[in-house]
Design a protein around this motif. Sequence first.
Motif, mmCIF file in Angstrom:
data_model
loop_
_atom_site.group_PDB
_atom_site.id
_atom_site.type_symbol
_atom_site.label_atom_id
_atom_site.label_comp_id
_atom_site.label_asym_id
_atom_site.label_seq_id
_atom_site.Cartn_x
_atom_site.Cartn_y
_atom_site.Cartn_z
ATOM 1 N N THR A 38 -1.573 8.212 -22.587
ATOM 2 C CA THR A 38 -2.965 8.443 -21.195
ATOM 3 C C THR A 38 -1.849 8.219 -20.208
ATOM 4 O OG1 THR A 38 -4.121 7.056 -22.236
ATOM 5 C CG2 THR A 38 -4.025 7.180 -19.974
ATOM 6 N N LEU A 39 -0.432 7.428 -20.462
ATOM 7 C CA LEU A 39 0.539 7.307 -19.195
ATOM 8 C C LEU A 39 1.292 8.496 -18.663
ATOM 9 C CD1 LEU A 39 0.932 5.447 -18.022
ATOM 10 C CD2 LEU A 39 3.416 4.481 -18.855
ATOM 11 N N ILE A 45 -0.991 11.636 -11.258
ATOM 12 C CA ILE A 45 -2.244 11.871 -10.867
ATOM 13 C C ILE A 45 -2.181 10.625 -9.961
ATOM 14 C CG2 ILE A 45 -5.128 11.411 -10.525
ATOM 15 C CD1 ILE A 45 -4.946 13.299 -13.382
ATOM 16 N N TYR A 46 -1.840 9.158 -10.297
ATOM 17 C CA TYR A 46 -1.189 8.262 -8.989
ATOM 18 C C TYR A 46 -0.051 8.379 -8.660
ATOM 19 C CZ TYR A 46 -2.425 5.028 -13.010
ATOM 20 O OH TYR A 46 -3.257 4.881 -14.301
ATOM 21 N N GLU A 79 -6.603 0.173 -12.961
ATOM 22 C CA GLU A 79 -5.437 1.222 -11.562
ATOM 23 C C GLU A 79 -5.983 1.894 -10.725
ATOM 24 O OE1 GLU A 79 -2.485 -0.400 -11.347
ATOM 25 O OE2 GLU A 79 -3.191 -1.287 -12.524
ATOM 26 N N LEU A 80 -6.490 2.540 -10.638
ATOM 27 C CA LEU A 80 -7.155 3.584 -10.036
ATOM 28 C C LEU A 80 -8.341 2.563 -8.877
ATOM 29 C CD1 LEU A 80 -8.034 7.291 -11.682
ATOM 30 C CD2 LEU A 80 -5.444 7.029 -10.590
ATOM 31 N N PHE A 81 -9.102 2.408 -9.913
ATOM 32 C CA PHE A 81 -9.614 1.400 -8.506
ATOM 33 C C PHE A 81 -9.069 0.771 -7.678
ATOM 34 C CE2 PHE A 81 -12.749 2.214 -12.534
ATOM 35 C CZ PHE A 81 -13.507 3.626 -11.488
ATOM 36 N N LYS A 82 -7.652 -0.183 -8.510
ATOM 37 C CA LYS A 82 -7.548 -1.009 -7.246
ATOM 38 C C LYS A 82 -6.555 -0.565 -6.093
ATOM 39 C CE LYS A 82 -6.843 -4.257 -10.890
ATOM 40 N NZ LYS A 82 -5.136 -4.978 -12.494
ATOM 41 N N LYS A 83 -5.987 1.275 -6.700
ATOM 42 C CA LYS A 83 -5.565 1.682 -5.302
ATOM 43 C C LYS A 83 -6.518 1.573 -4.369
ATOM 44 C CE LYS A 83 -1.666 4.042 -8.400
ATOM 45 N NZ LYS A 83 -0.864 3.815 -7.631
ATOM 46 N N PHE A 84 -7.568 1.861 -4.636
ATOM 47 C CA PHE A 84 -9.380 2.437 -3.542
ATOM 48 C C PHE A 84 -9.170 0.828 -3.049
ATOM 49 C CE2 PHE A 84 -8.332 6.515 -5.562
ATOM 50 C CZ PHE A 84 -7.961 7.302 -4.835
ATOM 51 N N GLU A 85 -9.425 0.551 -3.392
ATOM 52 C CA GLU A 85 -9.356 -1.046 -3.165
ATOM 53 C C GLU A 85 -8.410 -1.577 -2.238
ATOM 54 O OE1 GLU A 85 -11.668 -3.905 -6.323
ATOM 55 O OE2 GLU A 85 -9.658 -4.171 -6.010
ATOM 56 N N LEU A 86 -7.325 -0.835 -2.116
ATOM 57 C CA LEU A 86 -6.257 -1.214 -1.053
ATOM 58 C C LEU A 86 -6.703 -0.601 0.258
ATOM 59 C CD1 LEU A 86 -2.794 -1.379 -3.052
ATOM 60 C CD2 LEU A 86 -4.613 -2.991 -1.443
ATOM 61 N N ILE A 87 -7.100 0.658 0.127
ATOM 62 C CA ILE A 87 -7.494 1.557 1.014
ATOM 63 C C ILE A 87 -8.823 1.273 1.859
ATOM 64 C CG2 ILE A 87 -8.293 3.208 1.939
ATOM 65 C CD1 ILE A 87 -7.177 4.938 -0.691
ATOM 66 N N SER A 88 -10.052 0.889 0.878
ATOM 67 C CA SER A 88 -11.246 0.005 1.320
ATOM 68 C C SER A 88 -10.462 -1.498 2.243
ATOM 69 C CB SER A 88 -11.527 -0.186 0.327
ATOM 70 O OG SER A 88 -13.445 -0.343 0.577
ATOM 71 N N LYS A 89 -9.391 -2.141 1.925
ATOM 72 C CA LYS A 89 -9.224 -3.426 2.965
ATOM 73 C C LYS A 89 -8.253 -2.967 4.086
ATOM 74 C CE LYS A 89 -9.308 -6.308 -1.148
ATOM 75 N NZ LYS A 89 -8.403 -6.751 -2.696
ATOM 76 N N LYS A 90 -8.387 -1.365 4.093
ATOM 77 C CA LYS A 90 -7.410 -1.418 5.865
ATOM 78 C C LYS A 90 -8.592 -0.498 6.864
ATOM 79 C CE LYS A 90 -2.887 -0.481 3.001
ATOM 80 N NZ LYS A 90 -1.768 0.035 3.080
ATOM 81 N N GLY A 91 -9.776 -0.788 5.729
ATOM 82 C CA GLY A 91 -10.924 -0.428 6.921
ATOM 83 C C GLY A 91 -11.037 1.358 6.694
ATOM 84 N N ARG A 92 -10.665 1.655 5.252
ATOM 85 C CA ARG A 92 -11.297 3.077 5.477
ATOM 86 C C ARG A 92 -12.565 3.345 4.690
ATOM 87 N NH1 ARG A 92 -8.301 7.355 7.678
ATOM 88 N NH2 ARG A 92 -6.688 5.900 8.764
#
Length: 130
Positions: A38-39, A45-46, A79-92
């Motif tokens: 998997t890795l 992709i990561y 992991e993917l979702f966590k990366k996108f949570e960070l974008i969301s928290k930056k206002g996107r």
Amino acid sequence: MSEVDKFVVEASAKTPTVNLDADTGVLLFQGRSIPENTLDFYSPIYNWIDDYCQSPNEETILQMRLEYFNTSSSKCFMELFKKFELISKKGRKVSVEWFFEVNNHDMEEAGADYQAIIELPFNIIEVEEI
């Protein structure tokens, strides 16, 4: 974004189609995800997503059209979702569209589990086929 614009992986018997498009902000995972390693499969992709996160679209839509995935893939999706949570928290604006086939209650339930954990708008959508 130049070389980061698109990232495409064709589906195999054990890996999903991956179509990541920085221009549209639509990131698609479709099929089954049961890779041998998997890795190895998800690392490139990561890397693409890390680059994308440096300069994301105003709106990003993660389309998860999965028939089936194994436990190690589940961890990668987290992991993917966590990366996108960070974008969301930056206002996107970031949202997840979780598709599942009619009567595939396992996939419907998996979407509901992610929805309960992830801090992103999460749409669970029933379709005739993936």
